[in-house]
Design a protein around this motif. Structure first.
Motif, PDB file in Angstrom:
ATOM      1  N   ASP A   8       0.858  -1.185   0.000  1.00  0.00           N
ATOM      2  CA  ASP A   8       0.000   0.000   0.000  1.00  0.00           C
ATOM      3  C   ASP A   8       0.893   1.233   0.000  1.00  0.00           C
ATOM      4  O   ASP A   8       1.969   1.217   0.608  1.00  0.00           O
ATOM      5  CB  ASP A   8      -0.915  -0.002   1.234  1.00  0.00           C
ATOM      6  CG  ASP A   8      -2.136   0.892   1.040  1.00  0.00           C
ATOM      7  OD1 ASP A   8      -1.956   2.135   0.923  1.00  0.00           O
ATOM      8  OD2 ASP A   8      -3.264   0.371   1.011  1.00  0.00           O
ATOM      9  N   ASP A   9       0.451   2.299  -0.680  1.00  0.00           N
ATOM     10  CA  ASP A   9       1.282   3.506  -0.753  1.00  0.00           C
ATOM     11  C   ASP A   9       0.917   4.530   0.309  1.00  0.00           C
ATOM     12  O   ASP A   9       1.446   5.657   0.280  1.00  0.00           O
ATOM     13  CB  ASP A   9       1.206   4.131  -2.143  1.00  0.00           C
ATOM     14  CG  ASP A   9      -0.196   4.603  -2.501  1.00  0.00           C
ATOM     15  OD1 ASP A   9      -1.157   4.175  -1.830  1.00  0.00           O
ATOM     16  OD2 ASP A   9      -0.336   5.384  -3.463  1.00  0.00           O
ATOM     17  N   GLU A  10       0.050   4.182   1.257  1.00  0.00           N
ATOM     18  CA  GLU A  10      -0.294   5.093   2.351  1.00  0.00           C
ATOM     19  C   GLU A  10       0.541   4.737   3.576  1.00  0.00           C
ATOM     20  O   GLU A  10       0.296   3.702   4.220  1.00  0.00           O
ATOM     21  CB  GLU A  10      -1.774   4.980   2.692  1.00  0.00           C
ATOM     22  CG  GLU A  10      -2.716   5.370   1.555  1.00  0.00           C
ATOM     23  CD  GLU A  10      -4.174   5.225   1.954  1.00  0.00           C
ATOM     24  OE1 GLU A  10      -4.502   5.508   3.130  1.00  0.00           O
ATOM     25  OE2 GLU A  10      -4.978   4.813   1.110  1.00  0.00           O
ATOM     26  N   PRO A  11       1.531   5.567   3.946  1.00  0.00           N
ATOM     27  CA  PRO A  11       2.427   5.240   5.069  1.00  0.00           C
ATOM     28  C   PRO A  11       1.696   4.976   6.381  1.00  0.00           C
ATOM     29  O   PRO A  11       2.053   4.047   7.122  1.00  0.00           O
ATOM     30  CB  PRO A  11       3.330   6.482   5.179  1.00  0.00           C
ATOM     31  CG  PRO A  11       3.287   7.097   3.812  1.00  0.00           C
ATOM     32  CD  PRO A  11       1.898   6.836   3.302  1.00  0.00           C
ATOM     33  N   GLN A  12       0.654   5.780   6.678  1.00  0.00           N
ATOM     34  CA  GLN A  12      -0.063   5.590   7.939  1.00  0.00           C
ATOM     35  C   GLN A  12      -0.788   4.255   7.975  1.00  0.00           C
ATOM     36  O   GLN A  12      -0.814   3.575   9.012  1.00  0.00           O
ATOM     37  CB  GLN A  12      -1.055   6.741   8.155  1.00  0.00           C
ATOM     38  CG  GLN A  12      -0.384   8.080   8.448  1.00  0.00           C
ATOM     39  CD  GLN A  12      -1.393   9.176   8.715  1.00  0.00           C
ATOM     40  OE1 GLN A  12      -2.530   9.132   8.262  1.00  0.00           O
ATOM     41  NE2 GLN A  12      -0.968  10.192   9.462  1.00  0.00           N
ATOM     42  N   LEU A  13      -1.363   3.869   6.841  1.00  0.00           N
ATOM     43  CA  LEU A  13      -2.065   2.591   6.785  1.00  0.00           C
ATOM     44  C   LEU A  13      -1.069   1.432   6.896  1.00  0.00           C
ATOM     45  O   LEU A  13      -1.331   0.448   7.598  1.00  0.00           O
ATOM     46  CB  LEU A  13      -2.862   2.481   5.495  1.00  0.00           C
ATOM     47  CG  LEU A  13      -3.658   1.180   5.312  1.00  0.00           C
ATOM     48  CD1 LEU A  13      -4.619   0.961   6.473  1.00  0.00           C
ATOM     49  CD2 LEU A  13      -4.416   1.189   3.988  1.00  0.00           C
ATOM     50  N   ALA A  32       5.622  -0.243  -0.690  1.00  0.00           N
ATOM     51  CA  ALA A  32       4.820   0.928  -1.029  1.00  0.00           C
ATOM     52  C   ALA A  32       4.529   1.035  -2.517  1.00  0.00           C
ATOM     53  O   ALA A  32       3.847   1.960  -2.947  1.00  0.00           O
ATOM     54  CB  ALA A  32       5.523   2.196  -0.541  1.00  0.00           C
ATOM     55  N   ASP A  52      -3.189  -3.235  -2.118  1.00  0.00           N
ATOM     56  CA  ASP A  52      -3.964  -2.093  -2.619  1.00  0.00           C
ATOM     57  C   ASP A  52      -3.897  -2.093  -4.147  1.00  0.00           C
ATOM     58  O   ASP A  52      -2.880  -2.491  -4.727  1.00  0.00           O
ATOM     59  CB  ASP A  52      -3.384  -0.796  -2.056  1.00  0.00           C
ATOM     60  CG  ASP A  52      -4.182   0.428  -2.461  1.00  0.00           C
ATOM     61  OD1 ASP A  52      -5.377   0.282  -2.795  1.00  0.00           O
ATOM     62  OD2 ASP A  52      -3.611   1.532  -2.448  1.00  0.00           O
ATOM     63  N   SER A  79      -8.814  -2.004  -1.033  1.00  0.00           N
ATOM     64  CA  SER A  79      -8.816  -0.897  -1.983  1.00  0.00           C
ATOM     65  C   SER A  79      -9.958   0.082  -1.732  1.00  0.00           C
ATOM     66  O   SER A  79     -11.009  -0.287  -1.206  1.00  0.00           O
ATOM     67  CB  SER A  79      -8.928  -1.459  -3.412  1.00  0.00           C
ATOM     68  OG  SER A  79      -9.011  -0.418  -4.352  1.00  0.00           O
ATOM     69  N   LYS A 101     -12.016   0.178   1.307  1.00  0.00           N
ATOM     70  CA  LYS A 101     -11.680   1.222   2.277  1.00  0.00           C
ATOM     71  C   LYS A 101     -12.810   2.247   2.323  1.00  0.00           C
ATOM     72  O   LYS A 101     -13.409   2.529   1.287  1.00  0.00           O
ATOM     73  CB  LYS A 101     -10.383   1.929   1.864  1.00  0.00           C
ATOM     74  CG  LYS A 101      -9.160   1.043   1.791  1.00  0.00           C
ATOM     75  CD  LYS A 101      -7.967   1.857   1.286  1.00  0.00           C
ATOM     76  CE  LYS A 101      -6.712   1.038   1.123  1.00  0.00           C
ATOM     77  NZ  LYS A 101      -5.585   1.825   0.587  1.00  0.00           N
TER      78      LYS A 101
END
Length: 232
Positions: A8-13, A32, A52, A79, A101
């Protein structure tokens, strides 16, 4: 320990999933982007993939296609795409499940447990294999001559602990390409992932003991530059 590759490219997730999965005793590897995911999957073969679709370098369905070229690892898509067509495309590409999501962490963990149970069921079913003139029983750790085998074939073969460890990885992944690094890490540990001579030695020993024609193996196959494969 079940190894999960999270892409996934969302660091927080990514951080939240790493924390939650680690707390539930999963081994977590994260990526990522798609290229990194495919590279990590080849070097550290995962038991499960959480993926994702909206990645910065390629579509998630392309990652699924890349994985499906050599592995049947369960893939759960995570996703923000909610259109039915996107779900169908992902499932047709080879995904096993689809969660949209935003999502509940409890639901995600429940979906993963379903995939883990399926994985464990498949592994339990892969307790025996026929190699050459022998039945290999992973649970009993026995190699017994098949009925009707030539009389000069030994009734039983002894394998060393290391030979069993290498063979079990291949037999539990029938028809799948398994990287040399993965076998080395699983059998000898991470510090040995470059010791390809170990694998050449032990594969040669296994072929000598199990293959009717060790110099022309039909089931314990080397894929040059890529890894090894057990062909049922």
């Amino acid at each position: 320990m079940i190894r999960v590759l999270v892409v996934d490219d969302e660091p927080q997730l990514l951080r939240a999933l790493r924390i939650n999965l680690s707390a539930r005793r999963y081994e977590v590897v994260v990526a990522a982007d798609g290229a990194t995911a495919l590279d990590l999957a080849a070097r550290h073969v995962p038991d499960l993939v959480v993926l994702d679709l909206g990645l910065p370098d390629m579509d998630g369905t392309d990652v699924i296609a890349g994985l499906r070229g050599w592995t049947k690892v369960p893939i759960l898509v995570l996703s923000g795409r909610t259109d039915a067509a996107d779900k169908v495309d992902a499932l047709d590409a080879g995904a096993d499940d689809y969660v949209t999501k935003p999502f509940s962490m409890d639901e995600l963990m429940a979906r993963l447990r379903v995939l883990v149970r399926r994985l464990e069921s498949e592994q339990a079913a892969q307790q025996t294999a026929v190699i050459g003139y022998y039945t290999v029983d992973l649970a009993a750790k026995t190699v017994i001559r098949l009925p009707g085998a030539p009389e000069d074939v030994p009734e039983q073969i002894h394998l060393t602990k290391t030979e069993w460890a290498v063979l079990e990885i291949l037999v539990r992944n029938p028809g799948r390409l398994v990287s040399g690094k993965h076998i080395l890490q699983q059998v000898w540990g991470p510090a040995y992932d470059a010791q390809t001579n170990y694998l050449r030695f032990y594969l040669a020993k296994l072929r000598q003991k199990l293959e009717p024609e060790p110099s022309h193996p039909r089931q314990l196959i080397t894929e040059p530059g890529m890894g090894y494969r057990f062909q049922p």
